[in-house]
Design a protein around this motif. Structure first.
Motif, PDB file in Angstrom:
ATOM      1  N   ASN A   1       0.825  -1.204   0.000  1.00 23.64           N
ATOM      2  CA  ASN A   1       0.000   0.000   0.000  1.00 23.64           C
ATOM      3  C   ASN A   1       0.865   1.262   0.000  1.00 23.64           C
ATOM      4  O   ASN A   1       0.564   2.249  -0.681  1.00 23.64           O
ATOM      5  N   SER A   2       1.937   1.230   0.794  1.00 22.52           N
ATOM      6  CA  SER A   2       2.820   2.400   0.875  1.00 22.52           C
ATOM      7  C   SER A   2       3.528   2.647  -0.449  1.00 22.52           C
ATOM      8  O   SER A   2       3.663   3.796  -0.895  1.00 22.52           O
ATOM      9  N   PHE A   3       3.996   1.589  -1.098  1.00 20.30           N
ATOM     10  CA  PHE A   3       4.659   1.751  -2.396  1.00 20.30           C
ATOM     11  C   PHE A   3       3.670   2.238  -3.460  1.00 20.30           C
ATOM     12  O   PHE A   3       4.012   3.067  -4.302  1.00 20.30           O
ATOM     13  N   HIS A   4       2.454   1.689  -3.438  1.00 20.16           N
ATOM     14  CA  HIS A   4       1.441   2.147  -4.393  1.00 20.16           C
ATOM     15  C   HIS A   4       1.140   3.634  -4.188  1.00 20.16           C
ATOM     16  O   HIS A   4       0.904   4.364  -5.161  1.00 20.16           O
ATOM     17  N   ALA A   5       1.145   4.087  -2.937  1.00 22.56           N
ATOM     18  CA  ALA A   5       0.883   5.498  -2.658  1.00 22.56           C
ATOM     19  C   ALA A   5       1.907   6.392  -3.343  1.00 22.56           C
ATOM     20  O   ALA A   5       1.601   7.528  -3.743  1.00 22.56           O
ATOM     21  N   LEU A   6       3.133   5.897  -3.520  1.00 20.44           N
ATOM     22  CA  LEU A   6       4.180   6.646  -4.210  1.00 20.44           C
ATOM     23  C   LEU A   6       4.140   6.408  -5.716  1.00 20.44           C
ATOM     24  O   LEU A   6       4.066   7.352  -6.513  1.00 20.44           O
ATOM     25  N   ALA A   7       4.194   5.142  -6.116  1.00 16.76           N
ATOM     26  CA  ALA A   7       4.347   4.795  -7.529  1.00 16.76           C
ATOM     27  C   ALA A   7       3.145   5.197  -8.365  1.00 16.76           C
ATOM     28  O   ALA A   7       3.297   5.661  -9.505  1.00 16.76           O
ATOM     29  N   ASP A   8       1.935   5.023  -7.848  1.00 13.67           N
ATOM     30  CA  ASP A   8       0.733   5.300  -8.634  1.00 13.67           C
ATOM     31  C   ASP A   8       0.503   6.791  -8.849  1.00 13.67           C
ATOM     32  O   ASP A   8      -0.309   7.179  -9.694  1.00 13.67           O
ATOM     33  N   ARG A   9       1.187   7.625  -8.075  1.00  9.47           N
ATOM     34  CA  ARG A   9       1.026   9.077  -8.198  1.00  9.47           C
ATOM     35  C   ARG A   9       2.229   9.741  -8.856  1.00  9.47           C
ATOM     36  O   ARG A   9       2.365  10.949  -8.814  1.00  9.47           O
ATOM     37  N   HIS A  10       3.095   8.922  -9.445  1.00 11.38           N
ATOM     38  CA  HIS A  10       4.313   9.460 -10.064  1.00 11.38           C
ATOM     39  C   HIS A  10       4.349   9.068 -11.527  1.00 11.38           C
ATOM     40  O   HIS A  10       4.136   7.895 -11.877  1.00 11.38           O
ATOM     41  N   ASP A  11       4.636  10.032 -12.409  1.00  9.22           N
ATOM     42  CA  ASP A  11       4.632   9.786 -13.850  1.00  9.22           C
ATOM     43  C   ASP A  11       5.931   9.186 -14.362  1.00  9.22           C
ATOM     44  O   ASP A  11       5.969   8.680 -15.484  1.00  9.22           O
TER      45      ASP A  11
END
Length: 334
Positions: free
Chosen positions: A298-308
């Motif tokens: 969840n923490s990684f998705h919070a970063l990766a999914d919001r980064h282009d």
């Protein structure tokens, strides 16, 4: 009698379940891991992840370290004993990372998992210790002379070789009230002399650091909290962002965090830090924080999914060479 047996069995199941949650960790396999690279060219800048928010930054001549926590005390030690730097673990980690000297240690805040070892690391490496007034108290309590301690001024440039460092005010990720009460939220007013209770290493002021160099630039955010607008006048090619506890925050919090960090500095690559199980010894194959303490996915998705751009995980002790951006402003307009 049957009720008593049922209650005993249920109690044991709860205990076993809790133990498993503190033992089992997520798998890194689904995330892109930085490949092993060849020997860097002269003058390039490398990053080496060393657990929690400890990162070695070097151009081969000048060597910087954020934080410097290698003792990695266990949860039972934290809860039931006074804690102190572990000289053997510190020496072992420095040897594995091939660290013999440092020009500066840049301390992001003063909780035990960032600052407890800083005086011992500085003594072994000759580093100048930079951080908040609370970090200065940790350095003094650890036996560093005043001449080796710099209490920083926010947004002021500090130069080491070709590196320029700016400390930028930041926030700490919200913690559950019992955890915050145990670890300490305030400032450290007197020198911390180990061994001491974990709460002696209070947070003090949290900072991010922006580090620029002709061969590349980076932002290091040691906790998943950002202060609004503080990074607007900075640029960095890479954003090294703490992920611990970020997945537990609201969608709005996660979005704001990314806007105030990676997007604010225009980073092309996000690298998560502070994802490893820092209650166990640092190894090249260290596990992520166990399920009972965090949900790494969840923490990684919070970063990766919001980064282009790119999202990469750095294994400990494996140097990673920076690629500079097209433009690399070296400071703040403030």
């Amino acid at each position: 009698m049957k009720i008593a047996r049922w209650l005993s069995a249920a109690f044991l199941l709860v205990i076993l379940g809790g133990a498993l949650l503190l033992t089992l960790s997520p798998d890194l396999a689904r995330w892109p891991v930085a490949p092993t690279q060849s020997t860097p060219e002269k003058g390039s800048v490398t990053l080496t992840y060393l657990g929690t928010s400890t990162i070695l930054i070097s151009d081969g001549t000048t060597h910087l370290l954020t934080d410097g926590y290698f003792s990695r005390v266990s949860i039972p030690q934290l809860l039931f004993t006074r804690i102190a730097p572990n000289a053997q673990r510190i020496e072992h980690a420095l040897t594995q990372a091939d660290i013999t000297s440092l020009d500066a240690q840049l301390v992001l805040h003063s909780h035990f998992d960032h600052a407890m070892d800083v005086a011992e690391v500085a003594k072994r490496t000759g580093a100048q210790l930079l951080g908040s007034s609370s970090t200065a108290m940790v350095g003094k309590g650890g036996g560093l002379p005043d001449s080796r301690i710099t209490t920083i001024a926010p947004h002021q440039p500090y130069s080491f070789g070709q590196f320029t460092v700016h400390f930028v005010p930041a926030d700490h990720v919200p913690l559950p009230p019992p955890v915050e009460a145990m670890t300490g939220k305030g400032d450290i007013a007197t020198p911390v002399t180990p061994p001491a209770r974990v709460g002696a290493w209070e947070e003090g002021q949290s900072y991010a650091v922006v580090i620029t160099h002709p061969a590349g630039s980076l932002l290091v955010q040691g906790s998943s909290g950002a202060a609004a607008g503080e990074l607007d006048d900075y640029r960095a090619d890479y954003a090294l962002l703490a992920s611990a506890s970020l997945g537990k925050q609201s969608d709005h919090y996660q979005q704001t965090f990314m806007e105030e960090t990676a997007k604010a500095v225009g980073a092309h690559t996000v690298i998560p830090v502070h994802w490893d199980d820092f209650f166990s010894e640092l190894t090249p194959d260290v596990k992520p924080l166990p399920w009972g303490l965090d949900n790494m996915h969840n923490s990684f998705h919070a970063l990766a999914d919001r980064h282009d751009g790119d999202f990469l995980v750095l294994p400990p002790f494996q140097p990673f060479t920076l690629t500079p951006g097209a433009q690399n402003p070296s400071g703040s307009g403030q």
